[in-house]
Design a protein around this motif. Structure first.
Motif, PDB file in Angstrom:
ATOM      1  N   THR A 175       0.960  -0.991   0.168  1.00  0.00           N
ATOM      2  CA  THR A 175      -0.206   0.092  -0.016  1.00  0.00           C
ATOM      3  C   THR A 175       0.775   1.119   0.144  1.00  0.00           C
ATOM      4  O   THR A 175       1.801   1.062   0.618  1.00  0.00           O
ATOM      5  CB  THR A 175      -1.000   0.134   1.273  1.00  0.00           C
ATOM      6  OG1 THR A 175      -1.754  -1.101   1.316  1.00  0.00           O
ATOM      7  CG2 THR A 175      -1.978   1.179   1.170  1.00  0.00           C
ATOM      8  N   VAL A 176       0.769   2.303  -0.692  1.00  0.00           N
ATOM      9  CA  VAL A 176       1.362   3.273  -0.847  1.00  0.00           C
ATOM     10  C   VAL A 176       0.359   4.737  -0.917  1.00  0.00           C
ATOM     11  O   VAL A 176      -0.593   4.780  -1.354  1.00  0.00           O
ATOM     12  CB  VAL A 176       2.259   3.378  -2.099  1.00  0.00           C
ATOM     13  CG1 VAL A 176       1.467   3.311  -3.433  1.00  0.00           C
ATOM     14  CG2 VAL A 176       3.121   4.637  -2.274  1.00  0.00           C
ATOM     15  N   TRP A 177       0.944   5.697   0.047  1.00  0.00           N
ATOM     16  CA  TRP A 177       0.443   6.960  -0.062  1.00  0.00           C
ATOM     17  C   TRP A 177       1.239   7.860  -0.564  1.00  0.00           C
ATOM     18  O   TRP A 177       2.443   8.063   0.087  1.00  0.00           O
ATOM     19  CB  TRP A 177      -0.024   7.254   1.581  1.00  0.00           C
ATOM     20  CG  TRP A 177      -0.881   6.417   2.250  1.00  0.00           C
ATOM     21  CD1 TRP A 177      -2.301   6.847   2.222  1.00  0.00           C
ATOM     22  CD2 TRP A 177      -0.666   5.261   2.836  1.00  0.00           C
ATOM     23  NE1 TRP A 177      -3.065   5.603   3.079  1.00  0.00           N
ATOM     24  CE2 TRP A 177      -1.898   4.705   3.408  1.00  0.00           C
ATOM     25  CE3 TRP A 177       0.370   4.594   3.077  1.00  0.00           C
ATOM     26  CZ2 TRP A 177      -2.106   3.585   4.146  1.00  0.00           C
ATOM     27  CZ3 TRP A 177       0.246   3.230   3.752  1.00  0.00           C
ATOM     28  CH2 TRP A 177      -0.959   2.735   4.218  1.00  0.00           C
ATOM     29  N   HIS A 193       6.323   9.720  -0.587  1.00  0.00           N
ATOM     30  CA  HIS A 193       5.630   8.437  -0.701  1.00  0.00           C
ATOM     31  C   HIS A 193       5.732   7.692   0.668  1.00  0.00           C
ATOM     32  O   HIS A 193       7.014   7.507   1.289  1.00  0.00           O
ATOM     33  CB  HIS A 193       6.229   7.313  -1.698  1.00  0.00           C
ATOM     34  CG  HIS A 193       6.730   8.043  -3.000  1.00  0.00           C
ATOM     35  ND1 HIS A 193       5.763   8.356  -4.021  1.00  0.00           N
ATOM     36  CD2 HIS A 193       8.032   8.538  -3.128  1.00  0.00           C
ATOM     37  CE1 HIS A 193       6.577   8.802  -4.983  1.00  0.00           C
ATOM     38  NE2 HIS A 193       7.771   8.994  -4.676  1.00  0.00           N
ATOM     39  N   ILE A 194       4.782   6.955   1.245  1.00  0.00           N
ATOM     40  CA  ILE A 194       4.805   6.238   2.201  1.00  0.00           C
ATOM     41  C   ILE A 194       4.450   4.840   1.757  1.00  0.00           C
ATOM     42  O   ILE A 194       3.231   4.581   1.052  1.00  0.00           O
ATOM     43  CB  ILE A 194       3.765   6.580   3.586  1.00  0.00           C
ATOM     44  CG1 ILE A 194       4.307   7.817   4.224  1.00  0.00           C
ATOM     45  CG2 ILE A 194       3.947   5.342   4.636  1.00  0.00           C
ATOM     46  CD1 ILE A 194       3.295   8.429   4.979  1.00  0.00           C
ATOM     47  N   VAL A 195       5.280   3.805   2.022  1.00  0.00           N
ATOM     48  CA  VAL A 195       5.078   2.513   1.449  1.00  0.00           C
ATOM     49  C   VAL A 195       4.985   1.449   2.516  1.00  0.00           C
ATOM     50  O   VAL A 195       5.923   1.094   3.424  1.00  0.00           O
ATOM     51  CB  VAL A 195       6.282   1.913   0.506  1.00  0.00           C
ATOM     52  CG1 VAL A 195       5.862   0.651  -0.078  1.00  0.00           C
ATOM     53  CG2 VAL A 195       6.333   3.050  -0.565  1.00  0.00           C
ATOM     54  N   LEU A 196       3.894   0.700   2.593  1.00  0.00           N
ATOM     55  CA  LEU A 196       3.714  -0.275   3.437  1.00  0.00           C
ATOM     56  C   LEU A 196       3.761  -1.678   2.806  1.00  0.00           C
ATOM     57  O   LEU A 196       2.920  -1.851   1.950  1.00  0.00           O
ATOM     58  CB  LEU A 196       2.477  -0.128   4.354  1.00  0.00           C
ATOM     59  CG  LEU A 196       2.028  -1.259   5.248  1.00  0.00           C
ATOM     60  CD1 LEU A 196       3.122  -1.283   6.495  1.00  0.00           C
ATOM     61  CD2 LEU A 196       0.370  -1.007   5.851  1.00  0.00           C
ATOM     62  N   GLY A 197       4.497  -2.415   3.153  1.00  0.00           N
ATOM     63  CA  GLY A 197       4.513  -3.859   2.632  1.00  0.00           C
ATOM     64  C   GLY A 197       5.178  -5.153   3.775  1.00  0.00           C
ATOM     65  O   GLY A 197       5.319  -4.571   4.670  1.00  0.00           O
ATOM     66  N   GLY A 298       4.291  -8.114   9.425  1.00  0.00           N
ATOM     67  CA  GLY A 298       3.444  -9.024   8.792  1.00  0.00           C
ATOM     68  C   GLY A 298       2.142  -9.343   9.585  1.00  0.00           C
ATOM     69  O   GLY A 298       1.913  -8.792  10.675  1.00  0.00           O
ATOM     70  N   GLY A 299       1.337 -10.228   9.166  1.00  0.00           N
ATOM     71  CA  GLY A 299       0.131 -10.823   9.979  1.00  0.00           C
ATOM     72  C   GLY A 299      -1.027  -9.677  10.234  1.00  0.00           C
ATOM     73  O   GLY A 299      -1.092  -8.460   9.549  1.00  0.00           O
ATOM     74  N   PHE A 303      -2.261  -5.072   8.894  1.00  0.00           N
ATOM     75  CA  PHE A 303      -3.482  -4.437   8.745  1.00  0.00           C
ATOM     76  C   PHE A 303      -3.742  -3.169   9.742  1.00  0.00           C
ATOM     77  O   PHE A 303      -4.376  -2.432   9.468  1.00  0.00           O
ATOM     78  CB  PHE A 303      -4.789  -5.343   8.855  1.00  0.00           C
ATOM     79  CG  PHE A 303      -4.680  -6.736   7.768  1.00  0.00           C
ATOM     80  CD1 PHE A 303      -5.077  -6.135   6.519  1.00  0.00           C
ATOM     81  CD2 PHE A 303      -4.075  -7.754   7.934  1.00  0.00           C
ATOM     82  CE1 PHE A 303      -4.994  -7.177   5.733  1.00  0.00           C
ATOM     83  CE2 PHE A 303      -3.917  -8.627   7.093  1.00  0.00           C
ATOM     84  CZ  PHE A 303      -4.616  -8.404   5.846  1.00  0.00           C
ATOM     85  N   ASP A 304      -3.284  -3.403  10.820  1.00  0.00           N
ATOM     86  CA  ASP A 304      -3.509  -2.147  11.970  1.00  0.00           C
ATOM     87  C   ASP A 304      -2.706  -1.143  11.509  1.00  0.00           C
ATOM     88  O   ASP A 304      -3.053  -0.138  11.729  1.00  0.00           O
ATOM     89  CB  ASP A 304      -2.810  -2.942  13.262  1.00  0.00           C
ATOM     90  CG  ASP A 304      -3.056  -1.833  14.478  1.00  0.00           C
ATOM     91  OD1 ASP A 304      -4.237  -1.389  14.632  1.00  0.00           O
ATOM     92  OD2 ASP A 304      -1.777  -1.626  15.173  1.00  0.00           O
ATOM     93  N   VAL A 305      -1.355  -1.234  11.012  1.00  0.00           N
ATOM     94  CA  VAL A 305      -0.482  -0.041  10.565  1.00  0.00           C
ATOM     95  C   VAL A 305      -1.424   0.519   9.327  1.00  0.00           C
ATOM     96  O   VAL A 305      -1.405   1.829   9.404  1.00  0.00           O
ATOM     97  CB  VAL A 305       0.702  -0.437  10.065  1.00  0.00           C
ATOM     98  CG1 VAL A 305       1.438   0.955   9.475  1.00  0.00           C
ATOM     99  CG2 VAL A 305       1.552  -0.964  11.436  1.00  0.00           C
TER     100      VAL A 305
END
Length: 316
Positions: A175-177, A193-197, A298-299, A303-305
């Motif tokens: 997910t990226v903002w 950019h903020i990138v979550l993976g 992970g896990g 989703f929480d972040v």
């Protein structure tokens, strides 16, 4: 090199005007080779630029293509987001269009490069003068004549868009903002950019500084460097982390491939956050594997972040 709004043109590198004839061009090329050759005390980086410039304009076919793509010819394309004719065709400053890709892409929020493009459009018209008709603000000849600060604005927008394309191709696990506000009162204070993976949560700065850069004491230095980009990125990440109650895994500065010595250079921790300066071609690799010492996510935590960021992120 040569593909950025900040780059010198092939003609400028060779030391001739754009209307030089074939013989003038050939003489200039030979002279510049002698002047820049490392064996005679020249600069190796300039020597490579001279050779590249000759590749671009040394034959009639190559020169015609170069002139058309860089605003020296009678008919040049636009450098706008979708091309002047709305066809979506890119230019030499943008990668060629690709066939439709049906693979799932990363979830994306915000408009990469949007704030800088908007500022560029306002400032280029102001620079042209009140009442002056500007039918195409992305016309290559107009861009080339503009002040450096305006070229820098457009170059950075293009850099953000290029990084966004790479991130989007990482797939649905990311997910990226884009264009995230650090201080809503000052739009210039932002994280590109903020990138979550799975490899973690990263704050990214996408820049085009118009030339080679180096690292000194944990900060970028070079002719085009203004202020303290790394320190500002880390500071912005810390502000956003407190607002969202999350922990960033690292901070990444993304630069054009030709402007960095190493494709991936991890510089250790800056204010407790792992930091790396990388070439754009290495961005996908770094985001998939993460930075040294960075904490994976992970896990359920992922989703929480994501939820926390969705609730707190504001765009410029």
């Amino acid at each position: 090199m040569f593909d950025s709004p900040l780059s010198a043109s092939a003609y400028e590198v060779l030391g001739v005007t754009a209307d030089a004839d074939v013989e003038e061009l050939r003489k200039a090329y030979r002279l510049r080779l002698r002047q820049t050759h490392p064996d005679t005390g020249g600069d190796a980086a300039l020597f490579v630029q001279v050779q590249r410039a000759w590749e671009l304009v040394g034959t009639p076919e190559a020169r015609t293509a170069y002139d058309r793509g860089h605003g020296f010819g009678a008919s040049a394309p636009s450098y706008g987001p979708e091309g002047a004719d709305g066809s979506g065709a890119g230019t030499s400053w943008r990668p060629p269009s690709r066939p439709a890709d049906t693979r799932p892409r990363a979830r994306s929020f915000g408009q990469p490069g949007g704030w800088r493009r908007e500022r560029y459009l306002d400032l280029i018209r102001e620079w042209a003068g009140r009442g002056t008709e500007v039918p195409d603000p992305y016309d290559p000849a107009l861009v080339r004549a503009a002040p450096r600060e305006l070229k820098r604005m457009l170059a950075d927008a293009l850099a953000e868009e290029a990084s966004a394309r790479v991130i989007g191709d990482l797939g649905m696990g990311y997910t990226v903002w884009h264009d995230v506000a650090v201080d809503p009162r000052d739009p210039s204070l932002k994280v590109d950019h903020i990138v979550l993976g799975p490899s973690g949560l990263y704050a990214l700065l996408s820049e085009d500084l118009g030339g080679p850069v180096r690292l000194r004491r944990g900060e970028l230095i070079g002719e085009g460097v203004e202020g303290s980009p790394i320190a500002d990125l880390v500071a912005g990440a810390r502000v956003l982390a407190r607002a969202a109650r999350v922990r960033f895994s690292g901070a990444i500065v993304v630069l054009p491939d030709e402007d960095v010595v190493s494709a991936i250079e991890e510089i250790g921790r800056v204010r407790s956050l792992p930091v790396a300066v990388i070439a754009r071609s290495a961005l996908a690799t770094v985001l998939r594997r993460g930075l040294t010492g960075a904490r994976d996510i992970g896990g359920n935590e992922l989703f929480d972040v994501r939820t926390r960021l969705q609730q707190s992120v504001r765009f410029v």
